[in-house]
Structure formats: structure tokens, C-alpha cells
Design an enzyme around this catalytic site. Structure first.
Site, PDB file in Angstrom:
ATOM      1  CG  ASP A   1      -0.997   3.264   6.270  1.00 44.16           C
ATOM      2  OD1 ASP A   1      -1.172   4.011   5.303  1.00 44.16           O
ATOM      3  OD2 ASP A   1      -1.186   3.608   7.446  1.00 44.16           O
TER       4      ASP A   1
ATOM      5  CD  GLU B   1      -5.219   0.840  -2.186  1.00 37.49           C
ATOM      6  OE1 GLU B   1      -5.787  -0.095  -1.591  1.00 37.49           O
ATOM      7  OE2 GLU B   1      -5.124   1.983  -1.733  1.00 37.49           O
TER       8      GLU B   1
ATOM      9  CG  ASP C   1      -1.809   1.210   1.307  1.00 38.96           C
ATOM     10  OD1 ASP C   1      -2.228   1.693   0.237  1.00 38.96           O
ATOM     11  OD2 ASP C   1      -2.094   1.678   2.424  1.00 38.96           O
TER      12      ASP C   1
END
Length: 198
Positions: free
Chosen positions: A147, A74, A14
């Protein structure tokens, strides 16, 4: 059938300029095990170029430790803050470059796709994603940083997508997307006559 028990290590990321989530998941068939899930914290007091170098070096170190088969990220979302989006794009690029330097292919998923895969709702909150990962018995107590659970969600999203696509890296979801031709409305209708309801 030969891919049924194939082991695959997935590095989920992420991207973030201050806090970057990462996870390593081992997938064998439909079984998933979390090898590590954490964050890399970066000081806001140092310039961006130095942070980029720290991210690159950290990912290389982790790749050498776990030897992943695939990097799942992502994709940056289109927000109102253009500067933030550009910075996230740079971080994503650094992550991809680190993976490619070790000959690791990558795949990226939009945030909505990740949330949809984990919770069934593309608009789910980070907390809902984390709770679903707990229900899946992939994590225990709440992580300090969401996260980290977001990075795990990206890796799990890859696992779920690869199962649908007969496991393993599939050319339809890996970075380079096949070229698609743009059709006019008339051409589209002509090519899809079977969908027309009379």
C-alpha cells in the site's frame, strides 16, 4: 521556462480502511525525491466513524509537517464487492476533505492509469509497480506493505502527468472535470469528417 525549477511537494494516497498508504514526493523539474513513504494502520476492532476521524487527523498532521502543494489519490475501482467500494469512497472523501480544509487541490487517477504510467502496463500487479519504482531508484528494499509503494506510485503518476502538461497543476487533470457534451453518432461523424477513410 520559468516553471523548469519550480519545487512542488506531492502527497500521494492509496486509500484503505485498514491500511492506508501515503507518500510525500518533492519534484523539481524532472527530478523526484521521496521525502516519506509509509502506511497508516487502522484497527479493525474500532468502528468506521472512529477510523475516519483517525485518517482525517493523521492527514492534517502530515500536511502541517510537509506542506504539500497537491494531493494525488488513487480513485476507487469498480469491484464486485459494493460495500468495500463504498467504504473506500468514504476514505477517499475524508482524504479530500482534509486536503481542502488546508486549501490543497486534489487530483485522482484510476488504478489502471497509475499502473500504466509507472510500468507501461495498466494491468500490472502491485509487485511489478513496486519493482519499477525500485528500478527508478525511488525506493530501496521492498516495503513491508505494498500500500505504501502504491501511494508512491500515485504521486509519481502525478509527476509524470504534470510533466506532459508543462508541469504544475493543470485544469485538465484536477478534480473538477470540464463538462463534455454528449454527441449522437451522426453528430460525431459530422464533427469528425477528417477521420473518415474513403
Amino acid at each position: 521556462m520559468e516553471n523548469l525549477h519550480k519545487e512542488e511537494i506531492i502527497l500521494g494516497i492509496d486509500p484503505g480502511t485498514n491500511v492506508m498508504g501515503y507518500s510525500f514526493v518533492r519534484k523539481v523539474g524532472k527530478q523526484m525525491d521521496v521525502l516519506e513513504m509509509d502506511v497508516l494502520k487502522l484497527s479493525t476492532k474500532i468502528e468506521m466513524a472512529t477510523r475516519m476521524k483517525q485518517i482525517f487527523d493523521f492527514i492534517i498532521m502530515k500536511i502541517d509537517e510537509y506542506k504539500p502543494d497537491i494531493l494525488a489519490l488513487e480513485a476507487p475501482f469498480f469491484g464486485k464487492n459494493v460495500q468495500s467500494m463504498l467504504k473506500l469512497g468514504r476514505v477517499q472523501g475524508i482524504c479530500i476533505a482534509a486536503g481542502l480544509s488546508k486549501s490543497i487541490p486534489f487530483v485522482e487517477f484510476p488504478p489502471k492509469k497509475v499502473k500504466q504510467s509507472i510500468t507501461g502496463n495498466g494491468n500490472a500487479s502491485k509487485e511489478q509497480v513496486m519493482k519499477m519504482l525500485q528500478m527508478m531508484k525511488l525506493i530501496g528494499e521492498n516495503p513491508k506493505y505494498l500500500d505504501a509503494s502504491d501511494a508512491l506510485a500515485v504521486a509519481v503518476c502525478y509527476c509524470m502527468q504534470s510533466q506532459k502538461l508543462d508541469t504544475g497543476v493543470n485544469s485538465q487533470i484536477v478534480a473538477k472535470k470540464p463538462k463534455t457534451k454528449t454527441l449522437s453518432w451522426a453528430a460525431y461523424v459530422n464533427e469528425h469528417k477528417n477521420r473518415i477513410i474513403k
